[in-house]
Design a protein around this motif. Sequence first.
Motif, mmCIF file in Angstrom:
data_model
loop_
_atom_site.group_PDB
_atom_site.id
_atom_site.type_symbol
_atom_site.label_atom_id
_atom_site.label_comp_id
_atom_site.label_asym_id
_atom_site.label_seq_id
_atom_site.Cartn_x
_atom_site.Cartn_y
_atom_site.Cartn_z
ATOM 1 N N UNK A 47 0.860 -1.192 0.069
ATOM 2 C CA UNK A 47 0.011 0.145 -0.035
ATOM 3 C C UNK A 47 0.805 1.254 -0.158
ATOM 4 N N UNK A 48 1.965 1.350 0.936
ATOM 5 C CA UNK A 48 2.801 2.543 0.997
ATOM 6 C C UNK A 48 3.563 2.660 -0.557
ATOM 7 N N UNK A 49 4.092 1.516 -0.866
ATOM 8 C CA UNK A 49 4.827 1.444 -2.132
ATOM 9 C C UNK A 49 4.069 1.984 -3.480
ATOM 10 N N UNK A 50 2.690 1.657 -3.199
ATOM 11 C CA UNK A 50 1.734 1.859 -4.429
ATOM 12 C C UNK A 50 1.566 3.566 -4.173
ATOM 13 N N UNK A 51 1.356 4.116 -3.081
ATOM 14 C CA UNK A 51 0.991 5.795 -3.060
ATOM 15 C C UNK A 51 2.404 6.218 -3.410
ATOM 16 N N UNK A 52 3.688 5.706 -2.991
ATOM 17 C CA UNK A 52 4.963 6.593 -3.258
ATOM 18 C C UNK A 52 5.107 6.392 -4.887
ATOM 19 N N UNK A 53 4.764 5.277 -5.504
ATOM 20 C CA UNK A 53 4.911 5.269 -6.815
ATOM 21 C C UNK A 53 3.923 6.201 -7.807
ATOM 22 N N UNK A 124 -7.729 -4.124 4.746
ATOM 23 C CA UNK A 124 -7.449 -3.100 5.640
ATOM 24 C C UNK A 124 -5.792 -2.858 5.658
ATOM 25 N N UNK A 125 -5.208 -3.851 5.399
ATOM 26 C CA UNK A 125 -3.517 -3.354 5.614
ATOM 27 C C UNK A 125 -3.061 -2.708 4.172
ATOM 28 N N UNK A 126 -3.693 -3.108 3.249
ATOM 29 C CA UNK A 126 -3.184 -2.272 1.953
ATOM 30 C C UNK A 126 -3.796 -1.011 2.150
ATOM 31 N N UNK A 127 -4.987 -0.746 2.639
ATOM 32 C CA UNK A 127 -5.595 0.576 2.861
ATOM 33 C C UNK A 127 -4.578 1.431 3.838
ATOM 34 N N UNK A 128 -4.623 0.896 4.806
ATOM 35 C CA UNK A 128 -3.712 1.642 6.051
ATOM 36 C C UNK A 128 -2.170 1.968 5.256
#
Length: 232
Positions: A47-53, A124-128
Amino acid sequence: MFLSAIIFGLLGSFHCIGMCGPIAFMLPVDRTNKVKQFFQITSYHFGRLFTYSLIGFLFGLLGKGFYFFGFQQQLSIIVGVLMILAIFVPKTFQKYNLSNPINKLVMKVKSSLGKELKKKGNDTFFTIGFLNGFLPCGLVYMAVFGALTTTNMLSGSLYMFLFGLGTIPLMTAVVYVGNFANGLVRKRVQQAIPYVVVFIGVLFILRGLGLGIPYVSPLPVTDIHNSVEGCH
């Protein structure tokens, strides 16, 4: 220059523990099932990597515009100078807090994070992790500067992806064992971060100057083209 993204991530994760560490530690992982816990943590990181990308993709698109109009070299120098100034004259940058214009959005992100931390669904974890990536952070801003100097969307996305990848080891350790780094270790790393930022800032400046130094300060594409034509 992609190496600078990983370095930012590795060292910056000590800084990020202060903000994102509590979020990682509070993840509602299943601590009775190690396999399930592993996949839950992995989903959080994705999830974090997706946002950063995604952020890198957008700033890479902006960087492509600078490249198209021939401002890429100048932009690299400006970004390098800004990185160095952010270390030596931080008070000047504090007057122009980048998060101020989007404070309402940040508050909504924090509110959504609070709600998600109480859930235990499959997504949940991907969203967080996705929401976590939008929280304002000085090191993320520096990484965004790096993405801005890339020449296209994919390179910008890759730059931010590698930055996020560098944060994974320490952020994972926080989930498993909590705040494991003692005060002295964190203090030493915090002291090293400014030197790393200045070093990378210098690299960006050298890159922009196009001095013909392989890998560090390559000649602009136009100069290479002219040199090749001169040989014929």
